[in-house]
Design an enzyme around this catalytic site. Structure first.
Site, mmCIF file in Angstrom:
data_model
loop_
_atom_site.group_PDB
_atom_site.id
_atom_site.type_symbol
_atom_site.label_atom_id
_atom_site.label_comp_id
_atom_site.label_asym_id
_atom_site.label_seq_id
_atom_site.Cartn_x
_atom_site.Cartn_y
_atom_site.Cartn_z
ATOM 1 N N ASP A 370 8.563 5.494 1.682
ATOM 2 C CA ASP A 370 9.079 6.585 0.868
ATOM 3 C C ASP A 370 10.356 6.104 0.185
ATOM 4 O O ASP A 370 11.280 5.594 0.839
ATOM 5 C CB ASP A 370 9.366 7.794 1.756
ATOM 6 C CG ASP A 370 9.906 8.966 0.960
ATOM 7 O OD1 ASP A 370 9.100 9.752 0.441
ATOM 8 O OD2 ASP A 370 11.146 9.090 0.848
ATOM 9 N N GLY A 371 10.425 6.263 -1.132
ATOM 10 C CA GLY A 371 11.568 5.755 -1.882
ATOM 11 C C GLY A 371 12.884 6.346 -1.444
ATOM 12 O O GLY A 371 13.897 5.641 -1.348
ATOM 13 N N ASP A 388 10.566 4.988 -11.706
ATOM 14 C CA ASP A 388 9.462 5.219 -12.649
ATOM 15 C C ASP A 388 8.407 6.087 -11.976
ATOM 16 O O ASP A 388 7.406 5.591 -11.453
ATOM 17 C CB ASP A 388 8.863 3.883 -13.088
ATOM 18 C CG ASP A 388 7.812 4.045 -14.178
ATOM 19 O OD1 ASP A 388 7.698 5.162 -14.719
ATOM 20 O OD2 ASP A 388 7.107 3.060 -14.468
#
Length: 812
Positions: A370-371, A388
């Site tokens: 998970d970013g 992005d």
């Protein structure tokens, strides 16, 4: 050891089937609603509303007949095929609406479809509770509410088992049809087992009904192996309405959602839970497509905002082509974070060869995580962080557009580092919703970074940095940086900078965004008309600090007040469902003080009823107080659950695979709370004890409001999960303490066991229904998650006051 009653298994299976069915239908509907988490509250509201109505119908039937077991068996016979029918109807749900392929269903569409689809199944499940409570009471030879209390505990225990089994087994190995059929078979088997021990179950009619159920069980069991084909057929039908011009290629189950790959000509589109993640030209494509050009523009326009980037963190977008374009720059390290390994594996056969080559580049480190969690836990510095991902159209995506994330990302940047993110826009920001959303992103970035530059028309780039030397709006400077790196790209050239940075458009967009959001009615009125010839970017930057302050309530997006998410839903509504957006927009006019008249009304009504009760010796005031306490308990505990789910998702990430487990934890607390009341509370029909529980729920809500912002600072995901699990458990525990107390108090007033059980159960579910809608669709996104907690505290505090007003000095 005391023998377990035979009908306990029926109650247990009721809990299991209701939990599995609820989670399966929730996941299926989420896919139809593009993964929109605001719909979670509406779906749960529809479930609880119809279950409440079903319990009222069941109470009426139970009072008028002694053939409860026969009716229960008929009920199960209807549920088995209805489960399959309901999932099938959901798959084809979009076909019932006049909606553009790929467009979002509006809020009215979501409400209508949720309530219509859920009705038949939930009515039958609601009836089961009262029928089983009566069977248990008669089996015990009791006259009070013991049957309802034991049924409540047994159902909660089944909910726990169903949630755990689904989370750790069914979701991994079974499709939706197999899951619901297996759950229905368990319920039918439980009823048949109970019927062997219940007196009066050997009548001819009952044996005929049992035979029908047995036949259905055999048919269902035999069909399990063929339900895979049914599942594929239903997905084909769903896709026919979702994107008729696309060919369904593959579907994959992931713990983060359903992954769908669709093809149109040589373009491949990738969806998660119905939401478009990215599209790319296939490996056989020779000429760059629009998608590849978009990725090229995004990558190169971002990379030249730093004069000499060496280390890059890319969150999302790599599979659509952004990664391969970034790799053309002379960087030393690219950390590429992609959430779902299932998506990466599924996409590899369909993405461009250049992307596959970039993934194999030794400078590239592919990280499946998970970013948000990665950024929070990382200890490495970067020259550039590029995000992005799609627009913040879901709560999960909105996490990447909040000031908390921007601050965390900023802490990973070097002193001259640059942060890049983007969002879809319109020419001149002409829509109020897109102007509000894109202005919110700007002001949120500006609250963290000293320099922020928005650029673009149909797509808006945001470049942010604390270094004034890096970010530039000068096309010549950026073109020089690009040419010095000797980059060859089929989808981008040095001339693009002059198109992207056309001065009149650039000045106009910056003028609108920098000035909007600074008046009291800005979120309602939209941006003001700017000057015909706006000032230069440098001049606008100089005078920005002299402008009025930003209205943070409506123009700062945060984890605990996801207003950007709300504006995005309005924006997509503008694009796809004209007219429906106004309904959502009107909700922005809601004021916090509106709750005050409601509080005054209910307290005033309780005082009037108390005075009338003193004159007439009637106990209408006490009946009202008990009903109000039951209603507020359902309302507030559901509001708290929505607040906890949204907060947990903001901090931890996707909850798609965790929904069943979260509900199981809540139901564990509920079961234990009910058991504690039954075992240790001698006088359950005591409004003082019921009032104490209301006060405890209000105190818990205040505690959660204090803890949630602090939980965001905890780095360990395991500790965050434990904290939320404890809070969820305690919320369920207090709800469990409340139900048998309220049921006994109500029973003491009307002396009718089944009526009391059905009424209390139904009113509690109605309160939960309203709480789910109010919290998820209004309070959480507009006023914030903390406001949800405070609302729960206020309504239960009001219930406490109402109970105190109605109490008698010498009991009933």
């Amino acid at each position: 050891m005391k023998k377990v009653p035979a009908h306990f298994f029926s109650v247990l299976m009721l809990g299991i089937i209701s939990q599995i069915a609820q989670v399966v239908l929730l996941r299926e509907l989420l896919m139809v609603f593009h993964g929109n988490e605001l719909s979670i509250g509406i779906i749960l509201a529809a479930w609880m509303a119809w279950v409440g109505v079903g319990s009222a119908i069941g109470a009426t039937i139970a009072q008028r007949t002694n053939r409860s077991l026969t009716i229960l068996t008929l009920n199960i016979a209807a549920i088995l095929p209805l489960l399959v029918i309901t999932v099938s109807v959901i798959r084809g749900l979009r076909g019932f609406f006049d909606v553009t392929p790929g467009a979002y269903l509006s809020l009215p569409d979501i409400i209508i479809s949720s309530f219509v689809v859920m009705a038949p199944l939930c009515l039958l499940i609601g009836m089961q509770f009262v029928l089983l409570a009566k069977i248990w009471r008669q089996s015990d030879g009791a006259v009070g509410m013991s049957g309802a209390g034991k049924t409540y505990i047994g159902e909660a225990a089944g909910n726990i088992i169903g949630g755990i089994v689904f989370t750790f087994a069914m979701v991994r190995y079974l499709n939706s049809f197999q899951s619901v059929v297996l759950a229905g078979m368990l319920m039918a088997a439980g009823v048949l087992w109970s019927a062997r021990k219940v007196a009066g179950s050997t009548t001819k009619v009952h044996w005929q009904i049992r035979t029908v159920v047995i036949v259905l069980l055999i048919v269902a069991g035999a069909s399990l192996a063929f339900l895979g084909y049914v599942n594929d057929w239903a997905y084909t039908i769903q896709w026919r309405y979702f994107a008729p011009e696309h060919q369904l290629v593959e579907t994959h189950q992931s713990k983060y959602g359903n992954i769908t790959i669709a093809r149109r000509d040589d373009q491949y589109s990738f969806f998660r839970s119905g939401h478009l993640m990215f599209a790319t030209a296939g490996p056989e494509t020779l000429v760059p497509h629009f998608e590849q050009q978009q990725a090229s523009v995004f990558a190169h326009f971002a990379m030249v905002q730093h004069s000499q980037p060496k280390s890059v963190l890319l969150i999302g977008g790599g599979l659509r082509g952004t990664l391969s374009e970034i790799a053309k720059h002379p960087v030393e390290q690219i950390d590429y974070v992609e959430l779902d390994e299932v998506l990466t594996k599924a996409a590899k056969p369909y993405i461009a060869q250049a992307t596959l080559t970039a993934l194999a580049d030794p400078r590239v480190r592919l990280i499946h995580a998970d970013g948000r969690v990665f950024v929070k836990e990382a200890d490495k510095k970067y020259d550039m962080i590029i995000v992005d991902i799609p627009d913040p159209a879901t709560a999960v995506l909105n996490r990447y557009y909040t000031n908390e994330f921007f601050a965390q990302a900023g802490s990973l940047l070097n002193t001259d580092g640059v942060f890049v993110i983007g969002a879809v826009s319109t020419s001149g920001l002409r829509s109020r919703s897109v102007a509000n959303r894109n202005t919110t992103i700007y002001h949120t970035l500006r609250s963290v970074f000293s320099n922020v530059l928005p650029v673009g028309e149909r797509f808006l780039f945001y470049f942010a940095s604390d270094s004034p030397e890096q970010i530039s709006s000068d096309a010549a400077v950026l073109q020089q940086r690009y040419m010095q790196r000797n980059i060859q790209s089929e989808g981008f050239s040095g001339q693009h900078f002059h198109l992207l940075l056309e001065q009149s458009q650039l000045r106009r967009i910056n003028c609108i965004i920098r000035n909007h959001g600074r008046t009291d009615e800005a979120h309602l009125a939209g941006p003001q008309t700017g000057p015909i010839l706006p000032q230069s970017i440098s001049q606008q930057q100089k005078i920005e600090d002299e402008l009025p302050p930003v209205r943070t309530q409506f123009f700062i997006n945060s984890d605990f007040k996801p207003i950007g998410y709300y504006y995005t839903l309005m924006f997509w509504g503008d694009l796809t469902r004209a007219g429906h957006t106004e309904i959502v927009g009107r909700l922005l006019q809601i004021q916090r003080w509106w709750i005050v008249p409601a509080i005054v009304f209910f307290i005033g009504l309780s005082i009037i009823l108390r005075l009338l009760g003193s004159l007439t010796a009637k106990k209408t005031d006490m009946q009202f107080a008990v009903i109000f306490a039951v209603f507020t308990t359902g309302l507030s505990t559901m509001i708290l659950q929505i607040a906890l789910i949204f907060s947990f998702q903001s901090i931890y990430g996707f909850i798609y695979e965790m929904v069943g487990l979260i509900v199981a934890i809540f139901m564990a607390g509920l079961a234990i709370g009910t058991a504690i009341t039954h075992r240790y509370v001698a006088n359950k029909a005591n409004t003082n004890t019921l009032a104490a529980v209301q006060f405890a729920i209000a105190a818990l809500a205040c505690l959660i409001a204090v803890l949630l912002p602090r939980a965001a600072a905890i780095e360990s995901a395991a500790i965050v999960f434990m904290l939320f699990s404890v809070l969820t458990f305690v919320s369920g525990l207090l709800n469990g303490l409340d139900f048998p107390l309220a049921a006994e108090c109500f029973m003491a007033l009307n002396r009718q066991a089944e009526r009391s059980a059905g009424t209390v159960y139904g009113i509690e579910l109605f309160g939960a229904c309203l709480g789910a809608i109010v919290a998820s669709a209004v309070v959480a996104p507009i006023m914030g998650i903390i406001a949800c907690c405070l609302l729960a505290a206020i309504v239960n505090g009001t219930a406490f006051v109402v109970l105190m007003i109605s109490r008698r000095p010498y009991g009933w």
